[in-house]
Design a protein around this motif. Sequence first.
Motif, PDB file in Angstrom:
ATOM      1  N   UNK A  95      -7.351   2.999  -2.935  1.00 38.90           N
ATOM      2  CA  UNK A  95      -8.158   2.998  -1.714  1.00 38.90           C
ATOM      3  C   UNK A  95      -8.584   4.430  -1.412  1.00 38.90           C
ATOM      4  N   UNK A  96      -9.717   4.571  -0.759  1.00 40.73           N
ATOM      5  CA  UNK A  96     -10.199   5.904  -0.385  1.00 40.73           C
ATOM      6  C   UNK A  96      -9.323   6.529   0.689  1.00 40.73           C
ATOM      7  N   UNK A  97      -8.851   5.698   1.616  1.00 37.80           N
ATOM      8  CA  UNK A  97      -7.975   6.210   2.668  1.00 37.80           C
ATOM      9  C   UNK A  97      -7.103   5.066   3.171  1.00 37.80           C
ATOM     10  N   UNK A  98      -6.050   5.444   3.871  1.00 38.69           N
ATOM     11  CA  UNK A  98      -5.147   4.446   4.432  1.00 38.69           C
ATOM     12  C   UNK A  98      -5.859   3.674   5.535  1.00 38.69           C
TER      13      UNK A  98
ATOM     14  N   UNK B 114      -6.071   1.325   9.107  1.00 34.44           N
ATOM     15  CA  UNK B 114      -5.565   1.592  10.460  1.00 34.44           C
ATOM     16  C   UNK B 114      -4.174   1.000  10.676  1.00 34.44           C
ATOM     17  N   UNK B 115      -3.814  -0.032   9.923  1.00 33.64           N
ATOM     18  CA  UNK B 115      -2.492  -0.644  10.066  1.00 33.64           C
ATOM     19  C   UNK B 115      -1.467  -0.088   9.083  1.00 33.64           C
ATOM     20  N   UNK B 116      -1.884   0.812   8.198  1.00 29.27           N
ATOM     21  CA  UNK B 116      -0.979   1.403   7.213  1.00 29.27           C
ATOM     22  C   UNK B 116      -0.245   2.578   7.850  1.00 29.27           C
ATOM     23  N   UNK B 117       0.873   2.282   8.520  1.00 29.44           N
ATOM     24  CA  UNK B 117       1.582   3.308   9.275  1.00 29.44           C
ATOM     25  C   UNK B 117       3.039   3.461   8.856  1.00 29.44           C
ATOM     26  N   UNK B 118       3.443   2.780   7.794  1.00 33.78           N
ATOM     27  CA  UNK B 118       4.833   2.844   7.357  1.00 33.78           C
ATOM     28  C   UNK B 118       5.201   4.228   6.851  1.00 33.78           C
ATOM     29  N   UNK B 119       6.507   4.455   6.701  1.00 28.83           N
ATOM     30  CA  UNK B 119       6.950   5.760   6.240  1.00 28.83           C
ATOM     31  C   UNK B 119       8.200   5.690   5.369  1.00 28.83           C
ATOM     32  N   UNK B 120       8.406   4.581   4.664  1.00 32.62           N
ATOM     33  CA  UNK B 120       9.581   4.455   3.807  1.00 32.62           C
ATOM     34  C   UNK B 120       9.377   5.272   2.531  1.00 32.62           C
ATOM     35  N   UNK B 121      10.266   6.214   2.288  1.00 30.86           N
ATOM     36  CA  UNK B 121      10.177   7.095   1.134  1.00 30.86           C
ATOM     37  C   UNK B 121      10.851   6.454  -0.076  1.00 30.86           C
ATOM     38  N   UNK B 122      10.173   6.501  -1.223  1.00 32.66           N
ATOM     39  CA  UNK B 122      10.723   6.009  -2.474  1.00 32.66           C
ATOM     40  C   UNK B 122      11.364   7.172  -3.234  1.00 32.66           C
ATOM     41  N   UNK B 123      12.221   6.876  -4.223  1.00 34.53           N
ATOM     42  CA  UNK B 123      12.896   7.936  -4.963  1.00 34.53           C
ATOM     43  C   UNK B 123      11.956   8.926  -5.655  1.00 34.53           C
ATOM     44  N   UNK B 124      10.748   8.495  -6.018  1.00 32.84           N
ATOM     45  CA  UNK B 124       9.814   9.407  -6.707  1.00 32.84           C
ATOM     46  C   UNK B 124       8.981  10.246  -5.731  1.00 32.84           C
TER      47      UNK B 124
ATOM     48  N   UNK C  74       0.880  -1.166   0.000  1.00 31.20           N
ATOM     49  CA  UNK C  74       0.000   0.000   0.000  1.00 31.20           C
ATOM     50  C   UNK C  74       0.916   1.213   0.000  1.00 31.20           C
ATOM     51  N   UNK C  75       0.738   2.069  -1.013  1.00 27.82           N
ATOM     52  CA  UNK C  75       1.666   3.181  -1.212  1.00 27.82           C
ATOM     53  C   UNK C  75       0.886   4.465  -1.428  1.00 27.82           C
ATOM     54  N   UNK C  76       1.306   5.519  -0.751  1.00 28.00           N
ATOM     55  CA  UNK C  76       0.730   6.857  -0.946  1.00 28.00           C
ATOM     56  C   UNK C  76       1.578   7.571  -1.983  1.00 28.00           C
ATOM     57  N   UNK C  77       0.940   8.113  -3.033  1.00 30.78           N
ATOM     58  CA  UNK C  77       1.679   8.750  -4.113  1.00 30.78           C
ATOM     59  C   UNK C  77       0.925   9.955  -4.658  1.00 30.78           C
ATOM     60  N   UNK C  78       1.655  10.856  -5.263  1.00 28.64           N
ATOM     61  CA  UNK C  78       1.027  11.995  -5.935  1.00 28.64           C
ATOM     62  C   UNK C  78       0.817  11.714  -7.408  1.00 28.64           C
ATOM     63  N   UNK C  79       1.567  10.746  -7.975  1.00 23.70           N
ATOM     64  CA  UNK C  79       1.472  10.409  -9.392  1.00 23.70           C
ATOM     65  C   UNK C  79       1.594   8.895  -9.551  1.00 23.70           C
ATOM     66  N   UNK C  80       0.485   8.239  -9.895  1.00 17.98           N
ATOM     67  CA  UNK C  80       0.451   6.776  -9.985  1.00 17.98           C
ATOM     68  C   UNK C  80       1.396   6.278 -11.078  1.00 17.98           C
TER      69      UNK C  80
END
Length: 105
Positions: free
Chosen positions: A54-57, A59-69, A28-34
Amino acid sequence: MRQKNLNGMTIVRILIDYGNTGFLYCMTIATKDVDSLLDCMKGYSHDVRYLDVKKKAGKNDKGNRMLPDGSIIIGATAFGDKVSANTAFNKSENRMNLIRKAVIV
């Protein structure tokens, strides 16, 4: 672990053979550009499969690893190896449906 601000970001789920080992992970990844995210993930694997948005993250989606993009991995779970996922009858129906639903990019 503190979660970064996800405002304005799209929450995307993908299946990926991370490191080309034959083992699938559901991320599960949060992004500005798919499209940029999918191109970035192709650097980690030749087998990247788009699942859904997904509409929102969760409750267990708490990671914070940043990808190069600039995307943020907020959740990752081991899904199973590709051979057993495609041939075993003891896999759950939900997992098999998820694999069928995934679109290879």
